[in-house]
Write a protein that holds these residues in place. Structure first.
Motif, PDB file in Angstrom:
ATOM      1  N   GLY A  99      15.670  -9.101  12.065  1.00 17.97           N
ATOM      2  CA  GLY A  99      14.587  -9.399  13.007  1.00 17.97           C
ATOM      3  C   GLY A  99      13.210  -9.196  12.429  1.00 17.97           C
ATOM      4  N   CYS A 100      13.109  -8.410  11.360  1.00 20.16           N
ATOM      5  CA  CYS A 100      11.818  -8.182  10.716  1.00 20.16           C
ATOM      6  C   CYS A 100      11.382  -9.413   9.932  1.00 20.16           C
ATOM      7  CB  CYS A 100      11.896  -6.981   9.764  1.00 20.16           C
ATOM      8  SG  CYS A 100      11.958  -5.396  10.606  1.00 20.16           S
ATOM      9  N   ILE A 101      10.134  -9.393   9.517  1.00 19.73           N
ATOM     10  CA  ILE A 101       9.561 -10.447   8.685  1.00 19.73           C
ATOM     11  C   ILE A 101       9.507  -9.905   7.268  1.00 19.73           C
ATOM     12  CG2 ILE A 101       7.506 -11.821   8.211  1.00 19.73           C
ATOM     13  CD1 ILE A 101       8.131 -10.523  11.690  1.00 19.73           C
ATOM     14  N   ARG A 102      10.234 -10.550   6.358  1.00 21.66           N
ATOM     15  CA  ARG A 102      10.252 -10.148   4.952  1.00 21.66           C
ATOM     16  C   ARG A 102       9.306 -11.028   4.154  1.00 21.66           C
ATOM     17  NH1 ARG A 102      16.595  -9.887   3.157  1.00 21.66           N
ATOM     18  NH2 ARG A 102      17.285  -8.526   4.827  1.00 21.66           N
ATOM     19  N   MET A 103       8.661 -10.411   3.165  1.00 18.57           N
ATOM     20  CA  MET A 103       7.774 -11.138   2.261  1.00 18.57           C
ATOM     21  C   MET A 103       8.058 -10.711   0.829  1.00 18.57           C
ATOM     22  SD  MET A 103       4.154 -10.713   4.312  1.00 18.57           S
ATOM     23  CE  MET A 103       3.290 -11.946   3.323  1.00 18.57           C
ATOM     24  N   HIS A 104       7.670 -11.555  -0.123  1.00 18.39           N
ATOM     25  CA  HIS A 104       7.692 -11.123  -1.522  1.00 18.39           C
ATOM     26  C   HIS A 104       6.793  -9.896  -1.635  1.00 18.39           C
ATOM     27  CE1 HIS A 104       9.864 -14.479  -3.268  1.00 18.39           C
ATOM     28  NE2 HIS A 104       9.113 -15.320  -2.585  1.00 18.39           N
ATOM     29  N   ASN A 105       7.152  -8.946  -2.480  1.00 15.40           N
ATOM     30  CA  ASN A 105       6.353  -7.721  -2.602  1.00 15.40           C
ATOM     31  C   ASN A 105       4.900  -8.007  -2.976  1.00 15.40           C
ATOM     32  OD1 ASN A 105       8.239  -5.744  -1.825  1.00 15.40           O
ATOM     33  ND2 ASN A 105       9.204  -5.831  -3.821  1.00 15.40           N
ATOM     34  N   HIS A 106       4.644  -8.933  -3.903  1.00 15.88           N
ATOM     35  CA  HIS A 106       3.253  -9.214  -4.277  1.00 15.88           C
ATOM     36  C   HIS A 106       2.480  -9.815  -3.101  1.00 15.88           C
ATOM     37  CE1 HIS A 106       5.337 -13.007  -5.352  1.00 15.88           C
ATOM     38  NE2 HIS A 106       4.206 -13.584  -5.015  1.00 15.88           N
ATOM     39  N   ASP A 107       3.151 -10.587  -2.241  1.00 15.16           N
ATOM     40  CA  ASP A 107       2.489 -11.152  -1.065  1.00 15.16           C
ATOM     41  C   ASP A 107       2.207 -10.090  -0.012  1.00 15.16           C
ATOM     42  OD1 ASP A 107       2.490 -13.711  -2.151  1.00 15.16           O
ATOM     43  OD2 ASP A 107       4.274 -14.366  -1.041  1.00 15.16           O
ATOM     44  N   VAL A 108       3.179  -9.220   0.247  1.00 17.26           N
ATOM     45  CA  VAL A 108       2.961  -8.191   1.271  1.00 17.26           C
ATOM     46  C   VAL A 108       1.899  -7.193   0.817  1.00 17.26           C
ATOM     47  CG1 VAL A 108       4.731  -6.450   0.689  1.00 17.26           C
ATOM     48  CG2 VAL A 108       4.164  -6.895   3.081  1.00 17.26           C
ATOM     49  N   GLU A 109       1.786  -6.969  -0.483  1.00 12.66           N
ATOM     50  CA  GLU A 109       0.738  -6.073  -0.996  1.00 12.66           C
ATOM     51  C   GLU A 109      -0.649  -6.678  -0.765  1.00 12.66           C
ATOM     52  OE1 GLU A 109       1.964  -5.329  -5.033  1.00 12.66           O
ATOM     53  OE2 GLU A 109       3.791  -4.337  -4.331  1.00 12.66           O
ATOM     54  N   ALA A 110      -0.786  -7.990  -0.976  1.00 15.04           N
ATOM     55  CA  ALA A 110      -2.067  -8.655  -0.728  1.00 15.04           C
ATOM     56  C   ALA A 110      -2.403  -8.638   0.762  1.00 15.04           C
ATOM     57  CB  ALA A 110      -2.019 -10.093  -1.244  1.00 15.04           C
ATOM     58  N   LEU A 111      -1.423  -8.937   1.599  1.00 16.24           N
ATOM     59  CA  LEU A 111      -1.639  -8.933   3.054  1.00 16.24           C
ATOM     60  C   LEU A 111      -1.999  -7.533   3.541  1.00 16.24           C
ATOM     61  CD1 LEU A 111      -1.472 -10.644   5.682  1.00 16.24           C
ATOM     62  CD2 LEU A 111       0.909  -9.878   5.860  1.00 16.24           C
ATOM     63  N   PHE A 112      -1.303  -6.536   3.041  1.00 12.72           N
ATOM     64  CA  PHE A 112      -1.510  -5.130   3.410  1.00 12.72           C
ATOM     65  C   PHE A 112      -2.968  -4.724   3.202  1.00 12.72           C
ATOM     66  CE2 PHE A 112      -1.281  -0.548   2.768  1.00 12.72           C
ATOM     67  CZ  PHE A 112      -0.271  -0.120   3.622  1.00 12.72           C
ATOM     68  N   GLN A 113      -3.562  -5.169   2.110  1.00 15.24           N
ATOM     69  CA  GLN A 113      -4.954  -4.823   1.807  1.00 15.24           C
ATOM     70  C   GLN A 113      -5.930  -5.511   2.749  1.00 15.24           C
ATOM     71  OE1 GLN A 113      -5.394  -5.875  -2.354  1.00 15.24           O
ATOM     72  NE2 GLN A 113      -5.005  -3.774  -2.962  1.00 15.24           N
ATOM     73  N   HIS A 114      -5.533  -6.646   3.292  1.00 13.86           N
ATOM     74  CA  HIS A 114      -6.440  -7.457   4.086  1.00 13.86           C
ATOM     75  C   HIS A 114      -6.445  -7.121   5.575  1.00 13.86           C
ATOM     76  CE1 HIS A 114      -9.048 -11.006   4.073  1.00 13.86           C
ATOM     77  NE2 HIS A 114      -8.631 -11.166   5.307  1.00 13.86           N
ATOM     78  N   VAL A 115      -5.362  -6.556   6.084  1.00 14.37           N
ATOM     79  CA  VAL A 115      -5.270  -6.317   7.527  1.00 14.37           C
ATOM     80  C   VAL A 115      -5.363  -4.836   7.857  1.00 14.37           C
ATOM     81  CG1 VAL A 115      -3.914  -8.416   7.911  1.00 14.37           C
ATOM     82  CG2 VAL A 115      -2.738  -6.254   7.602  1.00 14.37           C
ATOM     83  N   ALA A 116      -5.849  -4.571   9.057  1.00 14.50           N
ATOM     84  CA  ALA A 116      -6.017  -3.203   9.542  1.00 14.50           C
ATOM     85  C   ALA A 116      -5.054  -2.946  10.695  1.00 14.50           C
ATOM     86  CB  ALA A 116      -7.456  -3.006  10.022  1.00 14.50           C
ATOM     87  N   ILE A 117      -4.859  -1.691  11.001  1.00 16.02           N
ATOM     88  CA  ILE A 117      -4.118  -1.336  12.205  1.00 16.02           C
ATOM     89  C   ILE A 117      -4.887  -1.955  13.391  1.00 16.02           C
ATOM     90  CG2 ILE A 117      -3.499   0.592  13.722  1.00 16.02           C
ATOM     91  CD1 ILE A 117      -2.831   2.155  11.162  1.00 16.02           C
ATOM     92  N   GLY A 118      -4.150  -2.592  14.278  1.00 15.97           N
ATOM     93  CA  GLY A 118      -4.757  -3.285  15.409  1.00 15.97           C
ATOM     94  C   GLY A 118      -4.862  -4.792  15.215  1.00 15.97           C
ATOM     95  N   THR A 119      -4.612  -5.294  13.987  1.00 14.73           N
ATOM     96  CA  THR A 119      -4.670  -6.736  13.746  1.00 14.73           C
ATOM     97  C   THR A 119      -3.653  -7.449  14.624  1.00 14.73           C
ATOM     98  OG1 THR A 119      -5.395  -6.433  11.452  1.00 14.73           O
ATOM     99  CG2 THR A 119      -4.338  -8.537  11.991  1.00 14.73           C
ATOM    100  N   PRO A 120      -4.069  -8.470  15.388  1.00 14.04           N
ATOM    101  CA  PRO A 120      -3.141  -9.205  16.227  1.00 14.04           C
ATOM    102  C   PRO A 120      -2.134 -10.007  15.401  1.00 14.04           C
ATOM    103  CG  PRO A 120      -5.429  -9.747  16.790  1.00 14.04           C
ATOM    104  CD  PRO A 120      -5.456  -8.936  15.540  1.00 14.04           C
ATOM    105  N   VAL A 121      -0.891 -10.046  15.906  1.00  8.57           N
ATOM    106  CA  VAL A 121       0.204 -10.796  15.285  1.00  8.57           C
ATOM    107  C   VAL A 121       0.867 -11.637  16.367  1.00  8.57           C
ATOM    108  CG1 VAL A 121       2.403 -10.656  14.056  1.00  8.57           C
ATOM    109  CG2 VAL A 121       0.611  -8.956  13.591  1.00  8.57           C
TER     110      VAL A 121
END
Length: 112
Positions: free
Chosen positions: A86-108
């Motif tokens: 049920g989770c959303i999986r990403m390539h590690n390099h992609d999730v690392e880039a996304l992680f840096q860009h979004v904050a807690i509270g970002t709408p999904v």
């Protein structure tokens, strides 16, 4: 700076990152399998964890829906498939880039 948001398309197996109304990046993802589908709806990033380990890869971003998140993977060949619990999986390099860009509270938003 415009607020970031994430839109996930389960049928296309894509995650889109926006700043305001502008598409910043599109990423390939894996989504939930038929028995454990990724839940559609409006959520937000509730937590962020570096190096959660194992099947979660290098980053975890927990959603406001408990037990669900956007995370990396130790199985990169799974990206593009309906294979998760049920989770959303990403390539590690992609999730690392996304992680840096979004904050807690970002709408999904998760939709088909």
């Amino acid at each position: 700076m415009p607020a970031s948001s994430i839109v996930i398309y389960t049928s296309r197996r894509q995650l889109e990152l926006y700043e305001g109304n502008r598409l910043i990046k599109r990423y390939p993802i894996a989504v939930g399998k038929r028995a454990t589908p990724t839940p559609h709806g409006r959520y937000y990033i509730a937590s962020k964890t570096f190096h959660p380990g194992g099947v979660f890869g290098s980053r975890w971003m927990g959603l406001s829906l408990p037990s669900y998140g956007i995370h990396g993977t130790n199985n990169p060949s799974s990206i593009g498939q309906a294979i998760s619990k049920g989770c959303i999986r990403m390539h590690n390099h992609d999730v690392e880039a996304l992680f840096q860009h979004v904050a807690i509270g970002t709408p999904v938003t998760i939709q088909s």
